[in-house]
Design a protein around this motif. Structure first.
Motif, short mmCIF file in Angstrom:
data_model
loop_
_atom_site.label_atom_id
_atom_site.label_comp_id
_atom_site.label_asym_id
_atom_site.label_seq_id
_atom_site.Cartn_x
_atom_site.Cartn_y
_atom_site.Cartn_z
N GLN A 198 -9.79 6.12 6.16
CA GLN A 198 -8.37 6.39 5.96
C GLN A 198 -7.59 5.10 5.70
O GLN A 198 -6.46 4.93 6.14
N SER A 199 -8.23 4.19 4.96
CA SER A 199 -7.56 2.94 4.62
C SER A 199 -7.51 2.77 3.11
O SER A 199 -8.27 3.40 2.37
N LYS A 200 -6.62 1.90 2.69
CA LYS A 200 -6.54 1.49 1.29
C LYS A 200 -6.58 -0.03 1.30
O LYS A 200 -5.61 -0.69 1.65
N THR A 201 -7.74 -0.57 0.97
CA THR A 201 -8.01 -1.99 1.16
C THR A 201 -7.86 -2.74 -0.15
O THR A 201 -8.55 -2.45 -1.13
N MET A 202 -6.94 -3.71 -0.16
CA MET A 202 -6.77 -4.53 -1.35
C MET A 202 -7.79 -5.66 -1.32
O MET A 202 -7.81 -6.48 -0.39
N ILE A 203 -8.66 -5.70 -2.31
CA ILE A 203 -9.69 -6.72 -2.39
C ILE A 203 -9.17 -7.95 -3.13
O ILE A 203 -9.42 -9.09 -2.75
N ILE A 204 -8.43 -7.70 -4.21
CA ILE A 204 -7.86 -8.80 -4.97
C ILE A 204 -6.55 -8.33 -5.59
O ILE A 204 -6.40 -7.15 -5.92
N CYS A 214 0.83 -1.21 0.00
CA CYS A 214 0.00 0.00 0.00
C CYS A 214 0.86 1.25 0.00
O CYS A 214 0.55 2.24 -0.66
N PHE A 215 1.98 1.20 0.74
CA PHE A 215 2.87 2.36 0.79
C PHE A 215 3.46 2.64 -0.58
O PHE A 215 3.46 3.77 -1.06
N LEU A 216 3.93 1.56 -1.24
CA LEU A 216 4.47 1.75 -2.58
C LEU A 216 3.43 2.28 -3.54
O LEU A 216 3.69 3.14 -4.37
N GLY A 217 2.21 1.78 -3.41
CA GLY A 217 1.13 2.24 -4.28
C GLY A 217 0.82 3.69 -4.10
O GLY A 217 0.39 4.38 -5.02
N ASN A 218 1.04 4.21 -2.89
CA ASN A 218 0.79 5.63 -2.64
C ASN A 218 1.95 6.49 -3.07
O ASN A 218 1.77 7.61 -3.53
N LYS A 222 -12.05 -10.17 -16.68
CA LYS A 222 -12.11 -10.49 -15.27
C LYS A 222 -11.22 -9.53 -14.49
O LYS A 222 -10.09 -9.23 -14.92
N ILE A 223 -11.71 -9.07 -13.35
CA ILE A 223 -10.92 -8.16 -12.53
C ILE A 223 -9.77 -8.94 -11.90
O ILE A 223 -9.96 -9.98 -11.27
N THR A 224 -8.56 -8.43 -12.10
CA THR A 224 -7.37 -9.07 -11.55
C THR A 224 -6.76 -8.29 -10.40
O THR A 224 -5.93 -8.82 -9.67
N LYS A 225 -7.15 -7.03 -10.26
CA LYS A 225 -6.67 -6.24 -9.13
C LYS A 225 -7.75 -5.24 -8.77
O LYS A 225 -8.33 -4.59 -9.65
N LEU A 226 -8.02 -5.12 -7.48
CA LEU A 226 -8.98 -4.14 -7.01
C LEU A 226 -8.52 -3.61 -5.66
O LEU A 226 -8.33 -4.38 -4.71
N VAL A 227 -8.32 -2.33 -5.59
CA VAL A 227 -8.00 -1.65 -4.33
C VAL A 227 -9.03 -0.56 -4.12
O VAL A 227 -9.31 0.22 -5.03
N ILE A 228 -9.65 -0.53 -2.93
CA ILE A 228 -10.64 0.49 -2.60
C ILE A 228 -10.08 1.36 -1.49
O ILE A 228 -9.68 0.87 -0.43
N LYS A 229 -10.04 2.64 -1.75
CA LYS A 229 -9.52 3.62 -0.80
C LYS A 229 -10.68 4.39 -0.19
O LYS A 229 -11.56 4.87 -0.89
N ASN A 230 -10.68 4.49 1.12
CA ASN A 230 -11.69 5.26 1.84
C ASN A 230 -11.00 6.45 2.49
O ASN A 230 -10.39 6.34 3.55
N GLY A 289 -8.09 5.62 -9.72
CA GLY A 289 -8.57 6.92 -9.27
C GLY A 289 -10.02 7.20 -9.58
O GLY A 289 -10.46 8.34 -9.49
N LEU A 290 -10.79 6.17 -9.95
CA LEU A 290 -12.22 6.35 -10.22
C LEU A 290 -12.96 6.48 -8.89
O LEU A 290 -12.79 5.67 -7.98
N ARG A 291 -13.80 7.52 -8.79
CA ARG A 291 -14.56 7.73 -7.55
C ARG A 291 -15.93 7.09 -7.66
O ARG A 291 -16.52 7.06 -8.74
N ILE A 292 -16.41 6.60 -6.53
CA ILE A 292 -17.75 6.05 -6.45
C ILE A 292 -18.45 6.65 -5.24
O ILE A 292 -17.81 7.24 -4.36
N ARG A 293 -19.76 6.53 -5.20
CA ARG A 293 -20.52 7.09 -4.09
C ARG A 293 -20.09 6.45 -2.78
O ARG A 293 -19.62 5.31 -2.77
N GLY A 294 -20.30 7.18 -1.71
CA GLY A 294 -19.88 6.71 -0.41
C GLY A 294 -18.53 7.26 0.01
O GLY A 294 -18.06 7.00 1.12
N GLY A 295 -17.89 8.04 -0.87
CA GLY A 295 -16.60 8.62 -0.53
C GLY A 295 -15.42 7.72 -0.83
O GLY A 295 -14.33 7.92 -0.28
N PHE A 296 -15.60 6.74 -1.72
CA PHE A 296 -14.55 5.77 -2.00
C PHE A 296 -13.88 6.05 -3.34
O PHE A 296 -14.46 6.66 -4.24
N GLU A 297 -12.65 5.57 -3.46
CA GLU A 297 -11.89 5.65 -4.70
C GLU A 297 -11.39 4.26 -5.02
O GLU A 297 -10.94 3.53 -4.13
#
Length: 822
Positions: free
Chosen positions: A816-822, A38-42, A783-791, A766-774
């Motif tokens: 204030q998290s960056k959650t890796m889903i896959i 996550c640090f590298l991704g930021n 097929k989705i191979t990577k998904l990270v959701i940032k709140n 960097g796509l935003r969605i409702r709820g305050g997430f990115e």
């Protein structure tokens, strides 16, 4: 891939991330290594290569559909790039015809009950005639400000000509050779410094010779002062819409102190190693190697409710203030500041469809896309829409009008105003999902201001509390019906413009989670809109709250006896718009903890809103009277009866599968023809995406690409920016949807709901969605191979339901998290 390529760092990041992911699996998802990733991704953010996202051309522009737009929200220019006679056509977003005026019609409230009575008797023709008596004057028109004219003295045949627009840095460029001299020009419109900057260069000493001046359709005086040209002009005090055939459509006040907007424009030689020679109303520059030029301009606009001629700002002083602030600042410093400011917004989102940019000319991308060989054109068009948003809509600027901020005509199409029966709204559909929150501010300001003028219209025209806005709004925030007592009621008497605009207030909160905004700005406006409907609607004999009359935007019906009309008892558009407002106001009150009489009244209004009807053809019925429908073959542009499906959710919230099927049937029967407007095609992308029909969405992607001009503006010389922006919104809708709630009230995020087979691989970061997430998302073979959701906005530890790769699951995304889903 060479280390010098700016994509190299991102390539290293991907390889490093993949390697660390393998270690994570081995160590059973070590939390430490996860944090490292996550640090590298930021720290290492994706970026485009130096040559990517560049529109390149081999010849100068010959018309508006080929010229290149630049802008800083307020000052816009179209750059033509001719070798010997350069032209930049300039706009200031506050330069409009007219002044504030009294547009309200006190006789309207006496006519209103007569319309209701006529409709009760089935007298639609009489109702339409009465509706025209409720209208008022047409609003005013957005105007061209000036031209920058530069004549170059070089002789010879140019070679190696290149003209380009760099979307990654918001710079237009021209380069060419004559003989053994290479000439270069650069242009940008700076938001931090509020000027347009021109840089002219030759690679041989003293080879640059030119003269420059300011011209304009409204220009009155020109003065030369050393290294500066000052021009003064005045807009007409009235301009009729372009669709009216009148004897005197453009009216000026001949007195300099008379009615109309004033402006001052200055063209200043800021830096040159050549000799400056004043000549008549121009400046000549002789034997230069490089020259930096500033263009500054201001109008006398001092607020939507103030006369620009009597209470106007000092445009000359403000123009000179802009120039004085640049003293001591070098060109490179201006350029760096401009790029930094622009990229702060633009670089928030990275979109790819797996195509490597190969530095081709724009016509080659059109050709390869048409042949199905390359997907880079849709990416360019997507990022072009974001570029236009940043260039045309910034804090403290005016909102994007029909032409954004770029217009060369005194009588532009549809007055280049704010058409709030879809067009203005569509301009702002992609702003929040594409991570450009700041660019939403001008629309929020417009809504705030028209809610003020709309209070008087509600009171005077209808005897109602709250506020209302109709079909058209201009710089002066006209809120009353236009039409001048002769406009078709289906557009002139549409009273839901303000109601529709309020949807953007609740959407802004959903994306930003800004409760201060919701409490202080959104709630009072939403409350006023509801207060209007409390007075406007009356219970009918069936127990439903209905309006005195209703139209369906820009659509006429035909009655069983053959009359083609506009006014009916109620329309599905009214049901949708009112339902959206009630839902959003109730949700706002719930969020803010408000429980007052209006809250409970709104719940009552929502409960007693008429259900949608399904007509005999299986589509959503447009007018709530049996036997009313559009004539066969009638225009199919507006689908206002489907607003509750998109952009709204009121129809979806009914949880009625029959309604969804009826929407589908409506879309099938309203298939747009070859002459349909670009905004119509763009809207269809989103409609079919919500239907999860990727094939149909892509069909309208393809048709939208076909309507693009060489400069990627939709419609060319008949440019309307809504099509560009609606296209971007449609792509976002195809990639991610977040408008639904599940049975437990959790937000549902559906990923790749309408991914076409033509886009099997790609990514969006960097796509935003409702709820305050990115979200950052990659996919391969659909097929989705990577998904990270940032709140970074939704406080607490919210849970969301995620739908992806054929699976559905609930995930908690802490603040204030960056959650890796896959």
């Amino acid at each position: 891939m060479p280390k010098g390529d700016s994509r190299y760092s991102f390539w290293i990041l991907k390889k490093t991330t993949k390697f660390l992911s393998y270690i994570m699996i081995t160590l059973k998802y070590s939390k430490l290594l996860y944090l490292i990733i996550c640090f590298l991704g930021n720290v290492i953010t994706p970026c485009y290569s130096e040559n990517s996202l560049v529109l390149k051309y081999q010849h100068p522009a010959t018309n508006f559909g080929e010229a290149l737009p630049i802008g800083n929200g307020r000052l816009g220019a179209m750059v033509y790039g001719d070798v010997f006679k350069e032209k930049l056509s300039i706009n200031d977003d506050t330069f409009w015809s007219g002044e504030p005026k009294n547009w309200n019609n006190p006789k309207a409230k006496d006519v209103l009950p007569q319309i209701r009575k006529a409709l009760g008797k089935g007298e639609h023709q009489l109702a339409d005639q009465l509706a025209k008596q409720m209208q008022g004057p047409y609003n005013q028109s957005y105007q061209p400000l000036a031209n920058i004219d530069i004549a170059f003295e070089e002789n010879g045949t140019p070679t190696e000509y290149v003209r380009e627009l760099d979307l990654n840095r918001a710079i237009a460029k021209v380069s060419y050779k004559i003989g053994d001299v290479t000439y270069k020009r650069s242009y940008f419109s700076s938001f931090p410094n509020q000027v347009i900057v021109l840089r002219l260069e030759a690679d041989k000493p003293g080879a640059l010779n030119f003269n420059m001046g300011i011209s304009g359709k409204h220009q009155r005086k020109v003065f030369i002062n050393d290294n500066l040209i000052e021009a003064y002009g005045k807009a007409p005090k009235h301009v009729d819409p372009n669709y009216l055939n009148t004897e005197n459509p453009v009216v000026y006040d001949n007195l300099d102190e008379g009615k109309g907007m004033n402006y001052t424009a200055c063209l200043q030689i800021a830096e040159t190693d050549g000799k400056i020679i004043p000549f008549k109303d121009k400046l000549q520059i002789k034997n230069a190697t490089s020259t930096t030029i500033y263009f500054a301009a201001r109008t006398s606009f001092n607020g939507f409710d103030k006369s620009p001629s009597v209470q106007g700002a000092n445009c000359k002083k403000r123009t000179y203030d802009d120039l004085e602030k640049l003293e001591g600042i070098t060109y490179n410093a201006l350029l760096d500041t401009h790029i930094s400011d622009y990229q702060t917004l633009f670089n928030r989102l990275d979109f790819s469809l797996g195509e490597e940019e190969d530095n081709r000319y724009i016509e080659m991308y059109f050709d390869s896309f048409k042949k199905g060989e390359n997907n880079y054109l849709p990416v360019l068009a997507f990022q072009m829409g974001r570029y236009l948003a940043i260039s045309g809509s910034r804090p403290h600027s005016q909102a994007l009008n029909l032409q954004g901020i770029w217009n060369e005509n005194i009588r532009p199409l549809w007055s280049s105003n704010y058409t709030v029966n879809i067009n203005t709204q569509m301009n702002y559909w992609p702003i929040l999902p594409t991570n450009l929150f700041e660019c939403n501010e001008p629309l929020l300001d417009l809504i705030q201001e028209v809610s003020q003028t709309g209070k008087e219209t509600a009171r005077i025209n209808y005897g109602c509390n709250g506020w209302v806005a109709h079909h058209n709004i201009d710089l002066w925030r006209q809120s009353a019906p236009v039409g001048n007592y002769e406009g078709e009621p289906c557009w002139a008497n549409f009273s839901g413009g303000g109601t529709w605009l309020t949807m953007h207030l609740w959407e802004h909160y959903l994306y930003t989670q800004d409760k201060v905004f919701l409490q202080e700005r959104a709630y009072p406006i939403l409350k006023g809109a509801v207060e209007f409907l409390v007075d406007w609607l009356q219970k009918d004999v069936e127990g439903f709250y209905v309006p005195p009359y209703a139209v369906s935007t820009e659509a006429n019906f035909i009655t069983p006896n053959g009359y083609q009309g506009s006014c009916a008892k109620e329309s599905a558009e009214d049901i949708a718009l009112n339902g959206e407002l009630f839902l959003n106001f109730i949700a706002t009150c719930d969020t803010l903890g408000i429980r007052d009489a209006l809250y409970y009244k709104t719940k009552d209004l929502l409960q007693h809103t008429r259900p949608y009807w399904i007509d005999p053809e299986g589509k959503i019925q447009e007018w709530m009277e049996i036997g009313l429908d559009r004539p066969k073959g009638y225009n199919k542009n507006h689908l206002s009866h489907l607003i509750g499906f998109h952009p709204g959710r009121h129809l979806i919230a009914q949880n009625n599968p029959d309604y969804i099927q009826a929407v589908k049937r409506t879309l099938e029967l309203f298939e747009p023809g070859p002459s349909s407007g670009g905004w119509n095609l763009a809207w269809k992308i989103s409609f079919w995406a919500r239907m999860r029909n990727a094939g149909k969405s892509y069909e309208f992607i393809r048709r939208s690409m076909e309507r693009l001009s060489p400069n990627l503006l939709s419609g060319g010389t008949n440019f309307q920016i809504d099509a560009n922006m609606g296209y971007v919104a449609g792509v976002c809708e195809m990639l991610a949807q977040s408008h639904n709630l599940n049975e437990q009230g959790l937000m549902v995020i559906e990923l790749l709901p309408a991914l076409p087979k033509e886009w099997p691989s790609g990514h969006i970061y960097g796509l935003r969605i409702r709820g305050g997430f990115e979200i950052d998302m990659e996919w391969k073979d659909a097929k989705i191979t990577k998904l990270v959701i940032k709140n970074d906005r939704h406080q607490g530890n919210p849970s969301i339901e995620i739908v992806m790769n054929g699976k559905r699951f609930v995930k908690q995304i802490p603040y204030q998290s960056k959650t890796m889903i896959i």
